[in-house]
Write an enzyme that holds these catalytic residues in place. Structure first.
Site, short mmCIF file in Angstrom:
data_model
loop_
_atom_site.label_atom_id
_atom_site.label_comp_id
_atom_site.label_asym_id
_atom_site.label_seq_id
_atom_site.Cartn_x
_atom_site.Cartn_y
_atom_site.Cartn_z
CB VAL A 1 46.11 52.94 28.46
CG1 VAL A 1 47.29 52.07 28.08
CG2 VAL A 1 44.80 52.24 28.11
N GLY B 1 39.80 55.89 28.53
CA GLY B 1 38.47 55.54 28.04
C GLY B 1 37.45 55.76 29.13
CB ALA B 2 33.82 55.32 29.23
CG ASP C 1 34.74 49.30 19.95
OD1 ASP C 1 34.19 50.01 19.08
OD2 ASP C 1 35.20 49.77 21.02
#
Ligand SMILES: *[C@@H]1O[C@H](CO)[C@@H](O)[C@H](O)[C@H]1NC(C)=O
Ligand SMILES: *[C@@H]1O[C@H](CO)[C@@H](O)[C@H](O)[C@H]1NC(C)=O
Ligand SMILES: *[C@@H]1O[C@H](CO)[C@@H](O)[C@H](O)[C@H]1NC(C)=O
Ligand SMILES: *[C@@H]1O[C@H](CO)[C@@H](O)[C@H](O)[C@H]1NC(C)=O
Ligand SMILES: *[C@@H]1O[C@H](CO)[C@@H](O)[C@H](O)[C@H]1NC(C)=O
Ligand SMILES: *[C@@H]1O[C@H](CO)[C@@H](O)[C@H](O)[C@H]1NC(C)=O
Ligand SMILES: *[C@@H]1O[C@H](CO)[C@@H](O)[C@H](O)[C@H]1NC(C)=O
Length: 779
Positions: free
Chosen positions: A504, A499-500, A615
């Protein structure tokens, strides 16, 4: 003696002869008829002052009526079929001693006997006298039991909302009609002559009075000086409930000037708004939620409170509705800072109060109302405070009203009204490419909120093999060393996603003889603030868990290294399943929808502190070995304290899934997750992304719009193309409807997640969803 003359004899005084005006035929003879058509043929009385025939009231709808024939207004004084207009081609015939009205197919619509020997004179007035509608004419006498019923409105002659009745007990009354039934509801004017009133007389000098059996005048309804015989007269119970006695100069016939009109001689009651003061039932002199004020023109004015508007412009008594969406009554979601009060002086709805407080100051009165979602209006007078609730009955306003002088109504209205909201969102919607979201991931609050959330809904069972986190007694969450995680992930080698602000990695944890696959999320940026607060908060969190939430197993906090450790979800994300592989079967999709809904519902309803995920999207719904869906990534989530129901914050979430209120500087509530779930549900149903710029047909580009269009047009099968499983399942239509409810732009219209569960499970019928962009208030 005049009073001894029977009503039947009076008719002969008129000596009306009827002629067919459309033809040269002079007398109305047995067998004559008139057809309802545009030629407007009618029978005239011998004097020419009245006519009997059809009047077109609405296109294709005719009233069989009697009217003043020599004045331009052609004012109707009687009608046969006020509640049942007849079609063009209907016919009224005088035959066999009666009038007979039949529709074009020959079906009888109305009939009245006429005694033939009088036909050549005044059959017309006989009818109107014996069975009046809303009008009395000079020389007319009403016996006990006769009722006038007002028209519905100025232009609609159907039976309306008021009665004028010489009751069988001799009392002459005006009453509200128990609309749509016929009986009286509230008597607002009466002569109080029960036992003595015998006949209501309208004599030619313009007196209207109630007489006793022996002829004594008991009460005057209209008592002007003797009126000239050069005036037409009528008394009518008008649609506003006032009985008015009117005159019209005969010289102003159709050759005369149009400026002439009916003028009022006298009227009762003196002030219908005040006369209704004690009405505890019904809608008073105006409609529900409205207020009545007696105008200087002697006409009752019906007004709506500020922020409200009339429901039907053509019906003054249709009532008023708020122009804004009602206050949210969901527990903990009162939008108190979204409502304020507009003063309306000298106003009260005395019988709409459900709460009374005293002595209290005015601002406390407002506050009590503000904090009660049932309270629509607060009324204050001299230390007394009332809470009022819809529908508000029998409201009054105006300085002329006795006893209202010091009374102030405070109307609770939504600050940003519905119109304002929808126009803002229309703009947003037309530019679906706005990029928002993940850039906020790096905020220093990120780790804090993530941890809080996970500790909060934490799974004891699954982490038994792990050591309890020593700093957080009572919670089975483990603190890892960075070294440990380096080993588990083989030096952060196998990347699962990025992600930004985080990456992971897959890892394997060996603890004694147990081996567990884990997902290790390493944050790129560090959060050092708020650590104290974090620990204090964690102590107040009870450990709970849910099978539809991805489990946080532990974390690591070492200098610059902040890492979160989750259970590993072997089947990846829902986004991958839906959009990358071949279409998963319908039943699997339904299961995932249920699981996701349950997970969100748990966050909203069952945790001690409410959690807004912020989200929800297919990328954040992960699937385990058995394809059980679990919600992950609480990086943007908001935790609300028990006394908090909303929050303000910068825009979070991911384009396309973000609820419109994010753009409007409105507080964020759990309903943002409901919106995102609605989009996700549509994607699950249709197996496509909400926004697909590649599709050929432009209106299919945004799934949410496309889905509503299909729903509206009854073409929902277009949403799933050749998916026979979906099309064959009753739940398909239902789920689309539920999704449309979830994506309502107005947050309060969206159901709660608990409700969504009930709707999905079928324990509650799914109501027809409104257009998501319209603001249909649910008042
Ligand atoms: C209209 O009604 C008149 C009189 O009732 C009748 O004479 C005439 O034939 C009717 N016209 C049509 C087109 O039905
Ligand atoms: C008149 O009002 C009645 C009562 O609401 C309604 O049922 C009827 O349709 C109206 N008629 C016309 C012609 O508008
Ligand atoms: C008239 O009505 C009032 C109230 O309904 C009642 O108390 C009274 O006895 C009545 N009088 C007669 C003469 O019936
Ligand atoms: C006429 O009747 C009224 C009421 O019934 C009564 O008050 C009045 O005394 C009577 N008058 C005569 C002259 O009988
Ligand atoms: C009408 O009634 C009033 C009041 O009773 C009376 O003075 C007047 O003479 C009556 N006029 C006629 C024409 O009967
Ligand atoms: C209008 O009234 C005048 C007298 O008042 C009368 O001479 C004339 O004939 C009337 N006109 C019509 C069309 O009835
Ligand atoms: C709603 O908002 C619009 C535009 O801001 C405004 O003109 C209108 O008066 C508002 N309506 C109410 C009931 O406040």
């Amino acid at each position: 003696m005049a009073f001894a003359v029977s009503s039947k004899i009076i008719f002969f005084l008129f000596l009306f002869l009827f002629v067919l005006s459309a033809t040269a035929q002079r007398y109305v003879t047995s067998g004559s008829s008139i057809t309802a058509n545009k030629t407007n043929s009618a029978w005239e009385s011998s004097s020419g002052e009245f006519a009997f025939g059809f009047r077109q009231i609405i296109p294709g709808g005719y009233l069989l009526a009697i009217w003043f024939n020599r004045i331009p207004e052609r004012t109707i004084v009687w009608s046969a079929n006020r509640d049942n207009l007849v079609q063009e081609g209907s016919k009224v015939q005088l035959a066999d001693g009666r009038f007979d009205l039949r529709d074009p197919r020959g079906q009888q619509m109305w009939a009245a006997p006429v005694s033939l020997d009088r036909v050549a004179y005044e059959p017309c007035l006989t009818l109107s006298f014996e069975n009046p509608t809303d009008t009395l004419l000079p020389t007319q006498r009403l016996d006990r039991g006769v009722v006038l019923v007002s028209s519905f409105s100025e232009t609609n002659y159907s039976k309306g909302r008021f009665l004028f009745n010489l009751q069988n007990d001799g009392n002459l009354v005006s009453a509200t009609r128990n609309f749509p039934m016929d009986g009286p509801s509230f008597v607002y004017w009466s002569t109080q002559t029960n036992g003595s009133g015998s006949q209501l007389i309208f004599n030619q000098s313009g007196y209207i009075f109630l007489a006793a059996e022996n002829g004594t005048v008991l009460d005057f309804v209209s008592q002007s000086e003797a009126l000239s015989s050069q005036l037409y007269q009528r008394a009518i119970l008008e649609y506003d409930g006032v009985l008015r006695h009117y005159v019209y100069p005969k010289s102003a016939n159709s050759s005369g000037g149009r400026e002439m009109a009916w003028s009022t001689v006298e009227f009762i009651p003196v002030n219908i708004c005040a006369s209704m003061a004690d009405a505890k039932l019904g809608f008073g002199a105006c409609g529900l939620n409205s207020v009545c004020s007696w105008g200087s023109d002697n006409i009752p004015q019906c007004k709506c409170p500020p922020g409200y508007s009339i429901i039907d412009l053509n019906d003054r008594m249709s009532g008023c509705k708020p122009n804004f969406v009602a206050q949210n009554c969901d527990e903990g979601a009162l939008e108190t800072d979204h409502f304020s009060f507009i003063d309306m002086p000298n106003t009260h709805w005395p019988y709409a109060a459900y709460g009374q407080f005293s002595p209290i100051p005015e601002d406390l009165c407002r506050e009590y109302c503000l904090n009660d979602c049932f309270c629509n209006i607060a009324v204050y007078r001299d230390g007394y405070c009332w809470k009022l609730q819809h529908p508000l009955i029998n409201g009054r306003t105006g300085p002329r009203e006795e006893g209202l002088g010091l009374t102030k109504a405070m109307i609770k209205v939504r600050n940003n009204n519905a119109t304002a909201y929808s126009s803002v969102f229309k703009k947003c919607k037309s530019s679906p490419l706005i990029i928002i979201g993940s850039v906020f991931l790096g905020s220093s609050m990120f780790l804090l909120s993530s941890l809080l959330l996970y500790f909060f809904c934490f799974n004891r069972q699954k982490s038994k093999s792990l050591q309890p986190y020593q700093d957080l007694p009572g919670l089975n969450i483990r603190r890892f060393s960075f070294k440990e995680l380096q080993v588990a992930t083989n030096g952060f080698k196998e990347e699962l996603g990025r992600g930004a602000c985080s990456t992971v990695y897959k890892g394997i944890l060996k603890n004694d003889n147990i081996e567990a696959v884990i997902a290790v999320k390493k944050l790129h940026k560090m959060a050092t603030e708020g650590e104290q607060e974090f620990k204090a908060e964690v102590n107040s969190i009870s450990s709970t868990n849910h099978k539809n939430l991805v489990q946080l197993l532990g974390y690591c906090e070492e200098g610059q290294n902040w890492v979160l450790v989750y259970e590993f979800m072997s089947n990846g994300s829902l986004a991958k399943l839906l959009f990358e592989n071949s279409r998963p079967n319908w039943y699997k999709r339904i299961q995932i929808a249920f699981a996701t809904a349950r997970g969100i519902c748990y966050l909203h309803e069952e945790c001690k502190n409410q959690i807004i995920h912020c989200d929800i999207k297919p990328q954040n719904v992960l699937l385990d070995d058995s394809f059980t869906a679990k919600i992950s990534d609480f990086g943007l989530a908001k935790l609300l304290k028990p006394d908090q129901s909303k929050t303000t914050t910068g825009i979070r979430g991911t384009k396309g899934y973000v609820a419109p209120e994010w753009f409007k500087n409105m507080p964020i509530t759990v309903k943002v997750d409901v919106y995102s779930f609605g989009i996700l549900l549509l994607e699950l149903i249709c197996c496509r992304r909400n926004y697909e710029p590649e599709v050929e047909v432009e209106n299919e580009m945004i799934l949410a719009d496309f889905a509503y269009d299909c729903y509206k047009e009854g073409t929902m099968h277009l949403l799933v193309a050749d998916d026979d499983e979906a099309l064959g399942d009753k739940r398909f239509d239902k789920f689309v409807m539920i999704a449309i409810w979830c994506i309502q732009e107005e947050p309060t219209l969206r159901p709660t997640m608990k409700r969504v569960m009930q709707l999905m499970e079928g324990s509650v019928e799914v109501p027809i969803p409104p257009d998501p962009t319209s603001f249909i208030t649910s008042v």
